[in-house]
Design a protein around this motif. Sequence first.
Motif, mmCIF file in Angstrom:
data_model
loop_
_atom_site.group_PDB
_atom_site.id
_atom_site.type_symbol
_atom_site.label_atom_id
_atom_site.label_comp_id
_atom_site.label_asym_id
_atom_site.label_seq_id
_atom_site.Cartn_x
_atom_site.Cartn_y
_atom_site.Cartn_z
ATOM 1 N N GLY A 198 0.817 -1.210 0.000
ATOM 2 C CA GLY A 198 0.000 0.000 0.000
ATOM 3 C C GLY A 198 0.847 1.253 0.000
ATOM 4 N N THR A 199 0.281 2.335 -0.516
ATOM 5 C CA THR A 199 1.016 3.594 -0.605
ATOM 6 C C THR A 199 1.027 4.371 0.708
ATOM 7 N N ASN A 200 0.083 4.124 1.593
ATOM 8 C CA ASN A 200 0.078 4.836 2.881
ATOM 9 C C ASN A 200 1.136 4.266 3.811
ATOM 10 N N ARG A 201 1.678 5.131 4.635
ATOM 11 C CA ARG A 201 2.709 4.695 5.593
ATOM 12 C C ARG A 201 2.182 3.666 6.575
ATOM 13 N N VAL B 267 6.891 -5.627 -12.681
ATOM 14 C CA VAL B 267 5.746 -4.774 -12.977
ATOM 15 C C VAL B 267 5.036 -4.417 -11.674
ATOM 16 N N ALA B 268 4.605 -3.151 -11.570
ATOM 17 C CA ALA B 268 3.740 -2.719 -10.476
ATOM 18 C C ALA B 268 2.360 -2.474 -11.070
ATOM 19 N N VAL B 269 1.351 -3.085 -10.475
ATOM 20 C CA VAL B 269 -0.027 -2.922 -10.928
ATOM 21 C C VAL B 269 -0.761 -2.086 -9.887
ATOM 22 N N CYS B 270 -1.058 -0.846 -10.256
ATOM 23 C CA CYS B 270 -1.706 0.104 -9.352
ATOM 24 C C CYS B 270 -3.210 0.095 -9.582
ATOM 25 N N MET B 271 -3.948 0.153 -8.506
ATOM 26 C CA MET B 271 -5.403 0.167 -8.615
ATOM 27 C C MET B 271 -5.920 1.497 -9.168
ATOM 28 N N GLU B 272 -5.243 2.603 -8.824
ATOM 29 C CA GLU B 272 -5.686 3.927 -9.260
ATOM 30 C C GLU B 272 -4.493 4.765 -9.711
ATOM 31 N N HIS C 129 -2.069 6.049 -7.079
ATOM 32 C CA HIS C 129 -1.044 5.118 -6.603
ATOM 33 C C HIS C 129 0.181 5.177 -7.521
ATOM 34 N N ARG C 130 -0.081 5.227 -8.825
ATOM 35 C CA ARG C 130 1.015 5.366 -9.790
ATOM 36 C C ARG C 130 1.786 6.658 -9.521
ATOM 37 N N ILE D 277 4.804 0.356 -14.912
ATOM 38 C CA ILE D 277 3.789 0.681 -13.917
ATOM 39 C C ILE D 277 2.447 0.742 -14.631
ATOM 40 N N VAL D 278 1.557 -0.156 -14.267
ATOM 41 C CA VAL D 278 0.250 -0.298 -14.903
ATOM 42 C C VAL D 278 -0.821 0.245 -13.960
ATOM 43 N N THR D 279 -1.786 0.951 -14.513
ATOM 44 C CA THR D 279 -2.904 1.457 -13.724
ATOM 45 C C THR D 279 -4.191 0.804 -14.208
#
Length: 118
Positions: free
Chosen positions: A37-40, A56-61, A64-65, A81-83
């Motif tokens: 997750g992106t939050n600390r 590969v990073a698959v971001c939900m939104e 996040h990217r 980086i995929v959104t």
Amino acid sequence: MTRPLRVVFICTQNKLRSPTAEAIFRSLDGWEVTSAGTNRDAETPVSRDLLEWADVAVCMEKRHRDVLRQQFSGALPDDRIVTLGIPDDYEFMDGTLVELLERLVPTRLDAVAPREAV
């Protein structure tokens, strides 16, 4: 023998969307997956090491990217980086979320990281 495609799924808290994706694709042959997750205060916060591990990073939104690009610049090339555009509207393993992930993830990853090229 080719090593597995390493995929990290990213959402905000690493509690609902990205763990669902990890659970769905965990047993897929030729893939090694994790989530963050992106939050600390996320269950597993994203880190530079994790992004450098991933193919590969698959971001939900999109947001996040944007966090990955701003906070971890250079850890993973932008074209890796995929959104998906999946909003935070789902519970863990929600049927609609599972359907979305099963439909979107393979298509987006094939466009970014063909399995034979990794």
